[in-house]
Design a protein around this motif. Structure first.
Motif, mmCIF file in Angstrom:
data_model
loop_
_atom_site.group_PDB
_atom_site.id
_atom_site.type_symbol
_atom_site.label_atom_id
_atom_site.label_comp_id
_atom_site.label_asym_id
_atom_site.label_seq_id
_atom_site.Cartn_x
_atom_site.Cartn_y
_atom_site.Cartn_z
ATOM 1 N N SER A 1 15.974 17.618 -7.577
ATOM 2 C CA SER A 1 16.069 17.627 -6.109
ATOM 3 C C SER A 1 16.457 16.266 -5.547
ATOM 4 C CB SER A 1 14.734 18.068 -5.493
ATOM 5 O OG SER A 1 13.740 17.061 -5.629
ATOM 6 N N ASN B 1 19.650 15.327 -3.234
ATOM 7 C CA ASN B 1 19.643 15.792 -1.842
ATOM 8 C C ASN B 1 18.293 16.415 -1.533
ATOM 9 O OD1 ASN B 1 20.180 16.713 0.705
ATOM 10 N ND2 ASN B 1 22.121 17.683 0.186
ATOM 11 N N ILE C 1 16.512 16.653 1.043
ATOM 12 C CA ILE C 1 16.331 17.355 2.319
ATOM 13 C C ILE C 1 16.728 18.818 2.178
ATOM 14 C CG2 ILE C 1 16.930 17.378 4.770
ATOM 15 C CD1 ILE C 1 15.316 14.926 3.812
ATOM 16 N N GLU C 2 17.822 19.073 1.462
ATOM 17 C CA GLU C 2 18.288 20.445 1.279
ATOM 18 C C GLU C 2 17.733 21.092 0.015
ATOM 19 O OE1 GLU C 2 22.483 20.831 1.590
ATOM 20 O OE2 GLU C 2 22.609 19.832 3.543
ATOM 21 N N ARG C 3 17.428 20.301 -1.003
ATOM 22 C CA ARG C 3 16.873 20.837 -2.250
ATOM 23 C C ARG C 3 15.354 20.733 -2.214
ATOM 24 N NH1 ARG C 3 20.656 18.660 -7.283
ATOM 25 N NH2 ARG C 3 22.646 19.515 -6.553
ATOM 26 N N ASN C 4 14.690 21.844 -2.050
ATOM 27 C CA ASN C 4 13.234 21.867 -1.934
ATOM 28 C C ASN C 4 12.628 22.178 -3.296
ATOM 29 O OD1 ASN C 4 10.496 22.543 -1.407
ATOM 30 N ND2 ASN C 4 11.004 23.071 0.701
#
Length: 238
Positions: free
Chosen positions: A197, A200, A202-205
């Motif tokens: 993650s 990124n 913020i987008e990869r949770n």
């Protein structure tokens, strides 16, 4: 009068030029001095993003943790995901960098070639976003940082300043936020999810991964399990 005005103008320009040189000297010297100050393990550096969050009154969650209190699977996963040559290069992976330059000269889209030292100095001293200026500053700083900092301490700093979500910095806060447990108790799959993650966060949770992130984590989990000498410089087992 005209001659006097010209003298005043030149004098004013000279003052501003000297001030600009002083500011430039401070900006150059600050990372050099701070890197030395960050050598002792009791010093807990903060990133420029953390400072921004404080300045904008957003706040952040960061809980410093020694690398000994981080699951070895997490350290291994981060190395195998972010910088497989971490233990062998001196701040810059010249092979990866050459590939990026060749792609750029050929007009092709470039892949990332940032090493963990490069990401660390960016987080500590520079700013986010793609920029040739930032990259030009990042390269010599990474070489200097890697030269001055033992690999294990370098990794400890990186793991404690990396962003793992909005306002979530460092592996301990990330582990608690995403999985409700301390970083030393992370499973291999959870460690791999956190590692993949990072590009990124913020987008990869990591706590709510989709199928694509799960597949990528599975690949990194297998690589981390057999990392061997690739992680030898930080003292973790494969």
């Amino acid at each position: 009068m005209a001659a006097r005005r010209r003298r005043v103008s030149r004098s004013s320009m000279s003052v501003w030029f000297r001030r600009a040189l002083i500011v430039l000297a401070v900006l150059v010297a600050a990372p050099i001095v701070l890197t030395i100050l960050y050598l002792p393990p009791f010093v807990h550096p903060v990133s420029t993003l953390m400072l921004k969050d404080l300045a904008t009154f957003q706040g952040y969650d960061r809980r410093w943790v020694p690398i000994e209190d981080v699951a070895p699977a997490l350290v291994n996963s981060v190395i195998m995901s972010e910088d497989g040559q971490f233990c062998f290069h001196r701040g810059i992976d010249l092979g990866e960098l050459k590939g990026v330059i060749n792609d750029a000269l050929a007009g092709e889209s470039t892949r990332g070639a940032s090493t963990i030292p490069m990401q660390t100095v960016k987080n500590l001293y520079l700013w986010n976003g793609r920029s040739f200026v930032r990259k030009a500053l990042e390269l010599p700083l990474a070489v200097y940082f890697d030269l001055m900092m033992p690999k294990k301490r370098l990794m400890e700093i990186y793991l404690n300043i990396a962003e793992w979500g909005p306002g979530i910095y460092g592996i301990e806060a990330a582990s608690q936020y995403h999985f409700g447990k301390p970083a030393k108790n992370l499973t291999r799959r959870q460690a791999a999810l956190l590692a993949v993650s990072l590009p990124n966060p913020i987008e990869r949770n990591a706590g709510k991964p989709g199928p694509g992130l799960q597949r990528l984590a599975g690949l990194i989990e297998r690589r981390a399990g057999g990392a061997g000498d690739y992680v030898g410089c930080v003292g973790t087992a494969g």
